[in-house]
Design a protein around this motif. Structure first.
Motif, PDB file in Angstrom:
ATOM      1  N   ASP A 260       0.858  -1.189   0.000  1.00 16.52           N
ATOM      2  CA  ASP A 260       0.000   0.000   0.000  1.00 16.52           C
ATOM      3  C   ASP A 260       0.894   1.240   0.000  1.00 16.52           C
ATOM      4  OD1 ASP A 260      -2.213   1.615   0.047  1.00 16.52           O
ATOM      5  OD2 ASP A 260      -2.625   1.347   2.182  1.00 16.52           O
TER       6      ASP A 260
ATOM      7  N   CYS B 233      -6.260   9.362 -10.303  1.00 15.01           N
ATOM      8  CA  CYS B 233      -6.444   8.228  -9.383  1.00 15.01           C
ATOM      9  C   CYS B 233      -5.743   8.473  -8.046  1.00 15.01           C
ATOM     10  CB  CYS B 233      -5.970   6.924 -10.005  1.00 15.01           C
ATOM     11  SG  CYS B 233      -4.248   6.925 -10.516  1.00 15.01           S
TER      12      CYS B 233
ATOM     13  N   ASN C 221      -9.070   4.345   1.267  1.00 16.06           N
ATOM     14  CA  ASN C 221      -8.406   3.554   0.242  1.00 16.06           C
ATOM     15  C   ASN C 221      -9.065   2.191   0.108  1.00 16.06           C
ATOM     16  OD1 ASN C 221      -7.470   2.158   2.474  1.00 16.06           O
ATOM     17  ND2 ASN C 221      -5.309   2.542   2.083  1.00 16.06           N
ATOM     18  N   SER C 222      -8.730   1.494  -0.951  1.00 15.21           N
ATOM     19  CA  SER C 222      -9.399   0.236  -1.255  1.00 15.21           C
ATOM     20  C   SER C 222      -9.134  -0.822  -0.191  1.00 15.21           C
ATOM     21  CB  SER C 222      -8.964  -0.277  -2.630  1.00 15.21           C
ATOM     22  OG  SER C 222      -7.563  -0.491  -2.679  1.00 15.21           O
ATOM     23  N   ARG C 223      -7.949  -0.798   0.416  1.00 14.99           N
ATOM     24  CA  ARG C 223      -7.649  -1.792   1.457  1.00 14.99           C
ATOM     25  C   ARG C 223      -8.598  -1.642   2.640  1.00 14.99           C
ATOM     26  NH1 ARG C 223      -2.776  -4.399   2.019  1.00 14.99           N
ATOM     27  NH2 ARG C 223      -2.386  -3.764   4.167  1.00 14.99           N
TER      28      ARG C 223
ATOM     29  N   LEU D 263     -11.592  -0.188   2.534  1.00 14.81           N
ATOM     30  CA  LEU D 263     -12.947  -0.507   2.077  1.00 14.81           C
ATOM     31  C   LEU D 263     -13.177  -2.012   2.036  1.00 14.81           C
ATOM     32  CD1 LEU D 263     -13.426   2.160  -0.746  1.00 14.81           C
ATOM     33  CD2 LEU D 263     -14.469   2.134   1.542  1.00 14.81           C
ATOM     34  N   ASN D 264     -12.158  -2.776   1.646  1.00 13.07           N
ATOM     35  CA  ASN D 264     -12.283  -4.239   1.646  1.00 13.07           C
ATOM     36  C   ASN D 264     -12.478  -4.765   3.066  1.00 13.07           C
ATOM     37  OD1 ASN D 264     -11.982  -4.403  -1.134  1.00 13.07           O
ATOM     38  ND2 ASN D 264      -9.782  -4.743  -1.047  1.00 13.07           N
TER      39      ASN D 264
ATOM     40  N   SER E 111      -4.755   0.215   7.274  1.00 15.46           N
ATOM     41  CA  SER E 111      -5.626   0.951   6.350  1.00 15.46           C
ATOM     42  C   SER E 111      -6.564   1.897   7.089  1.00 15.46           C
ATOM     43  CB  SER E 111      -6.433  -0.030   5.483  1.00 15.46           C
ATOM     44  OG  SER E 111      -7.281  -0.847   6.265  1.00 15.46           O
TER      45      SER E 111
END
Length: 414
Positions: A26, A80, A268-270, A272-273, A378
């Motif tokens: 990350d 992005c 960030n996507s981490r 959100l996962n 995250s």
């Protein structure tokens, strides 16, 4: 501040830390803004490589509205939200082409956090960096602190400065070292469950707040000594055992935070996962009532979270100690009282634990250390970027009058 003092106090993990570059899962070059200090900006104007100079001229913009030496310019991020100087191999093109000396103070110092106490350097790390999180959290031994030699030309971003020697005995700041040693020692006292340690810490700071409010600050050393005796004798264990478990109150806070998380968009996507796994782990839906969600939440705690964390309790212990050291607990933030500082620390812990309970419920017997590290790292990156998320939680506790130790116990105990 000059670097005439060549010795710096650090947690042991800092002596091992180094950036792992393109191997990082990350990268810190994505997801937030990058400020450029005045000295680095002037260096960029003198870069001789034509292609690099042209690109820097395009992506680095002067901050003319609120310029300071540290925030003199800003790097314009891509659509992005990545740094435009990040190569396809996730390496910094500036460092690759002209060397580490051309990194801004922000980039060269991250994830390091530097404070000064009585004009002495202290350094630790933000756990939004995956490698720093691994080193800081996964050591099963209590976190230790050492004095090491400061690296030559090390760049620093200074976050806080304390001068306890400038205060008299009737001012609470003069007892900073007594309070720091007691507080960290309590959180590392493994004869108590980690949640109970945090609850005892809250009881202590509630008493200390009362002493300060009454103008009896000189009683601080005696209060510390009284608590040391209580802790050693185990006198508080029975009272701690009688604190009720109220999962439904935790779920009410979570429901409020879920709404903020969904509408704020800055994550960030981490994270959100991890957040999606948390929701799935307690089968969260808007249609279910609080008690139904709380029942599933408590089941996830009892069946999957608790058995795993009883073996790996040191992770949250290390997290708390790092937070306390990094934030100069209990004096972080000029607007926060002693008890507010405690509430903020307990809130960090509660948010991590509440997320992890759902994540454990999702992964069940496959719940592991990587899930914990990913969530903590995250979430740290998300909170550092979006103070609104943490401030909302803090304001919610204030509004509901949960910021006493009795109220905080509801969010700490399962």
């Amino acid at each position: 501040m000059s670097q005439s003092n060549s010795i710096i106090l650090v947690p042991a993990y800092m002596d091992q830390f180094q950036c792992i570059g393109s191997s990082c899962e990350d990268t810190c070059c994505t997801g937030w803004s990058v400020t450029i200090d005045r000295a680095t900006y002037k260096k960029y104007k003198k870069v001789k490589d034509p292609a690099l100079a042209k690109k820097l001229d395009t992506v680095v913009t002067r901050n003319k509205k609120s310029s300071t030496d540290n925030n003199y310019a800003i790097m314009t991020m891509t659509e992005c939200k990545s740094c435009p100087m990040l190569s396809v191999e996730n390496l910094c093109e500036i460092q690759l082409n002209v060397g580490e000396d051309y990194l801004s103070t922000t980039c060269a110092s991250y994830p390091r956090v530097t404070n000064t106490v009585n004009r002495n350097y202290e350094m630790s790390a933000n756990l939004s960096c995956p490698e720093a999180a691994r080193l800081a959290l996964l050591n099963p031994n209590p976190m230790e602190f050492f004095e090491i030699k400061l690296k030559k030309n090390q760049k620093h971003l200074f976050f806080s400065q304390l001068e306890p020697n400038n205060y008299t005995d009737n001012q609470i700041m003069s007892y900073f070292w007594d309070l720091r040693i007691f507080s960290i020692g309590l959180i590392q006292n493994r004869s108590y469950d980690i949640t109970d340690r945090l609850l005892i810490l809250g009881l202590f700071y509630q008493n200390l707040q009362d002493i300060v409010a009454a103008g009896n600050t000189t009683e601080t050393p005696q209060l510390i000594e009284n608590y040391r005796k209580l802790i050693q004798a185990g006198t508080l264990r029975q009272s701690l055992a009688q604190i009720p478990i109220e999962a439904s109150a935790q779920i009410r806070l979570l429901k409020e935070l879920i709404d903020v998380r969904i509408h704020s968009g800055a994550a960030n996507s981490r994270y959100l996962n991890s957040f999606e796994a948390f929701l799935a782990g307690i089968n969260y839906t808007d249609r279910d009532d609080i008690e139904a969600i709380a029942s599933r939440y408590q089941h996830a705690h009892d069946m999957y979270y608790k058995p795993f964390m009883e073996k790996h309790f040191y992770i949250l212990e290390n997290y708390l100690v790092n937070q306390m050291y990094k934030n100069l607990f209990p004096f972080y933030g000029n607007s926060l009282s002693l008890m507010d500082n405690y509430v903020m620390l307990a809130l960090h812990y509660s948010l991590i634990k509440m997320h992890l309970i759902g994540i454990a419920g999702f992964h069940k017997s496959d719940f592991n250390l990587n899930h914990i590290l990913t969530l903590i790292q995250s979430l740290a990156k998300t909170i550092e970027h979006n103070p609104r998320y943490l401030q909302f939680a803090f304001d919610y506790l204030k509004k509901k009058e949960f910021t006493s130790i009795a109220g905080m116990a509801i969010f700490l105990k399962n």
